[in-house]
Design a protein around this motif. Structure first.
Motif, mmCIF file in Angstrom:
data_model
loop_
_atom_site.group_PDB
_atom_site.id
_atom_site.type_symbol
_atom_site.label_atom_id
_atom_site.label_comp_id
_atom_site.label_asym_id
_atom_site.label_seq_id
_atom_site.Cartn_x
_atom_site.Cartn_y
_atom_site.Cartn_z
ATOM 1 N N GLN A 39 -17.782 57.315 -39.138
ATOM 2 C CA GLN A 39 -16.922 57.030 -40.128
ATOM 3 C C GLN A 39 -15.952 55.795 -40.104
ATOM 4 O O GLN A 39 -14.662 56.539 -39.941
ATOM 5 C CB GLN A 39 -16.783 58.268 -40.062
ATOM 6 C CG GLN A 39 -18.040 59.004 -40.209
ATOM 7 C CD GLN A 39 -19.272 58.916 -41.555
ATOM 8 O OE1 GLN A 39 -18.722 57.937 -42.308
ATOM 9 N NE2 GLN A 39 -20.193 58.614 -41.492
ATOM 10 N N MET A 40 -15.483 54.920 -40.239
ATOM 11 C CA MET A 40 -14.615 53.760 -39.779
ATOM 12 C C MET A 40 -14.834 52.710 -40.817
ATOM 13 O O MET A 40 -15.239 52.758 -41.243
ATOM 14 C CB MET A 40 -13.811 53.957 -38.411
ATOM 15 C CG MET A 40 -15.563 52.760 -37.692
ATOM 16 S SD MET A 40 -15.369 53.183 -36.199
ATOM 17 C CE MET A 40 -15.941 54.230 -35.070
ATOM 18 N N VAL A 46 -17.924 46.848 -36.978
ATOM 19 C CA VAL A 46 -18.760 46.240 -35.980
ATOM 20 C C VAL A 46 -18.221 46.226 -34.549
ATOM 21 O O VAL A 46 -19.190 45.422 -34.002
ATOM 22 C CB VAL A 46 -18.814 44.720 -37.084
ATOM 23 C CG1 VAL A 46 -19.400 43.351 -36.422
ATOM 24 C CG2 VAL A 46 -19.667 44.800 -38.576
ATOM 25 N N PHE A 47 -17.182 45.427 -34.697
ATOM 26 C CA PHE A 47 -15.845 45.777 -33.359
ATOM 27 C C PHE A 47 -16.773 46.685 -32.340
ATOM 28 O O PHE A 47 -16.704 46.379 -31.360
ATOM 29 C CB PHE A 47 -14.462 46.035 -33.901
ATOM 30 C CG PHE A 47 -13.985 45.622 -32.664
ATOM 31 C CD1 PHE A 47 -13.952 44.257 -31.775
ATOM 32 C CD2 PHE A 47 -12.910 46.678 -32.062
ATOM 33 C CE1 PHE A 47 -12.834 43.541 -30.671
ATOM 34 C CE2 PHE A 47 -12.384 46.852 -30.524
ATOM 35 C CZ PHE A 47 -12.537 45.363 -30.107
ATOM 36 N N THR A 48 -16.728 48.463 -33.157
ATOM 37 C CA THR A 48 -16.691 48.848 -31.583
ATOM 38 C C THR A 48 -18.378 48.838 -31.311
ATOM 39 O O THR A 48 -18.472 48.811 -30.157
ATOM 40 C CB THR A 48 -16.768 50.442 -32.694
ATOM 41 O OG1 THR A 48 -15.298 50.565 -33.141
ATOM 42 C CG2 THR A 48 -17.383 51.649 -31.476
ATOM 43 N N ILE A 53 -22.326 46.543 -27.329
ATOM 44 C CA ILE A 53 -23.054 45.850 -26.841
ATOM 45 C C ILE A 53 -23.288 45.200 -25.772
ATOM 46 O O ILE A 53 -23.502 44.677 -23.958
ATOM 47 C CB ILE A 53 -23.661 45.038 -28.169
ATOM 48 C CG1 ILE A 53 -24.344 46.294 -29.188
ATOM 49 C CG2 ILE A 53 -24.491 44.224 -27.353
ATOM 50 C CD1 ILE A 53 -24.526 45.773 -30.269
ATOM 51 N N LEU A 54 -21.912 44.825 -25.871
ATOM 52 C CA LEU A 54 -21.017 43.210 -24.378
ATOM 53 C C LEU A 54 -21.326 44.536 -23.065
ATOM 54 O O LEU A 54 -21.435 44.105 -22.147
ATOM 55 C CB LEU A 54 -20.173 43.246 -25.383
ATOM 56 C CG LEU A 54 -20.403 41.903 -26.234
ATOM 57 C CD1 LEU A 54 -18.889 42.140 -26.361
ATOM 58 C CD2 LEU A 54 -21.101 40.437 -25.368
ATOM 59 N N LEU A 55 -20.800 45.492 -23.416
ATOM 60 C CA LEU A 55 -20.534 46.703 -21.786
ATOM 61 C C LEU A 55 -21.318 47.678 -21.944
ATOM 62 O O LEU A 55 -21.298 47.965 -21.046
ATOM 63 C CB LEU A 55 -19.140 47.373 -22.475
ATOM 64 C CG LEU A 55 -18.010 47.113 -22.565
ATOM 65 C CD1 LEU A 55 -16.849 47.461 -22.998
ATOM 66 C CD2 LEU A 55 -17.384 46.090 -21.709
ATOM 67 N N TYR A 83 -21.943 39.829 -39.316
ATOM 68 C CA TYR A 83 -20.980 40.033 -38.574
ATOM 69 C C TYR A 83 -21.121 37.875 -38.336
ATOM 70 O O TYR A 83 -22.017 37.357 -38.353
ATOM 71 C CB TYR A 83 -20.720 40.542 -36.882
ATOM 72 C CG TYR A 83 -21.506 39.767 -36.248
ATOM 73 C CD1 TYR A 83 -21.447 39.025 -35.518
ATOM 74 C CD2 TYR A 83 -22.578 40.690 -35.682
ATOM 75 C CE1 TYR A 83 -22.276 38.621 -34.398
ATOM 76 C CE2 TYR A 83 -23.455 40.710 -34.720
ATOM 77 C CZ TYR A 83 -23.116 39.940 -34.671
ATOM 78 O OH TYR A 83 -24.076 39.085 -33.420
ATOM 79 N N SER A 84 -19.770 37.281 -38.666
ATOM 80 C CA SER A 84 -19.949 35.624 -38.254
ATOM 81 C C SER A 84 -18.453 35.357 -36.464
ATOM 82 O O SER A 84 -17.718 36.663 -37.203
ATOM 83 C CB SER A 84 -19.106 35.345 -39.387
ATOM 84 O OG SER A 84 -18.106 35.749 -39.816
ATOM 85 N N LEU A 85 -18.577 34.664 -36.395
ATOM 86 C CA LEU A 85 -18.303 34.525 -35.265
ATOM 87 C C LEU A 85 -17.399 33.351 -35.577
ATOM 88 O O LEU A 85 -17.468 32.935 -36.643
ATOM 89 C CB LEU A 85 -18.506 34.738 -33.767
ATOM 90 C CG LEU A 85 -19.138 35.615 -33.278
ATOM 91 C CD1 LEU A 85 -19.981 34.964 -32.250
ATOM 92 C CD2 LEU A 85 -18.023 36.546 -32.790
#
Length: 85
Positions: A39-40, A46-48, A53-55, A83-85
């Protein structure tokens, strides 16, 4: 045909849809609950999520996992992530 609807909802929208699908199809309903709250803000979520996923991290669950062998069909609902990079 026995059906299970499994969902994870951050804002409540996915929950509402999952509940409606379960009601219309006479399905059992299970909410995925994590130990840590998501709940953020959308951007922070998205960042979390991308970091996990990456880790290759998996959040700890705060629920019992049901025996799904009794179900013929399992429907899974989750929040849409953009998301967009």
């Amino acid at each position: 045909m026995k059906t299970l609807v499994v969902y994870f909802s951050q804002t409540g929208k996915t929950k509402a849809v999952a509940e409606r699908i379960a009601q219309l199809s006479s399905a059992d309903l299970i909410e995925i609950k994590t130990h840590r709250s998501y709940q953020m803000s959308y951007r922070k979520t998205v960042f979390t999520s991308l970091k996990e996923i990456l880790l290759k991290e998996r959040p700890k669950l705060d629920m019992e996992i049901p025996d799904i062998s009794a179900y013929d069909r399992i429907l899974i609902g989750s929040p849409k992530m953009e998301y967009s990079l």
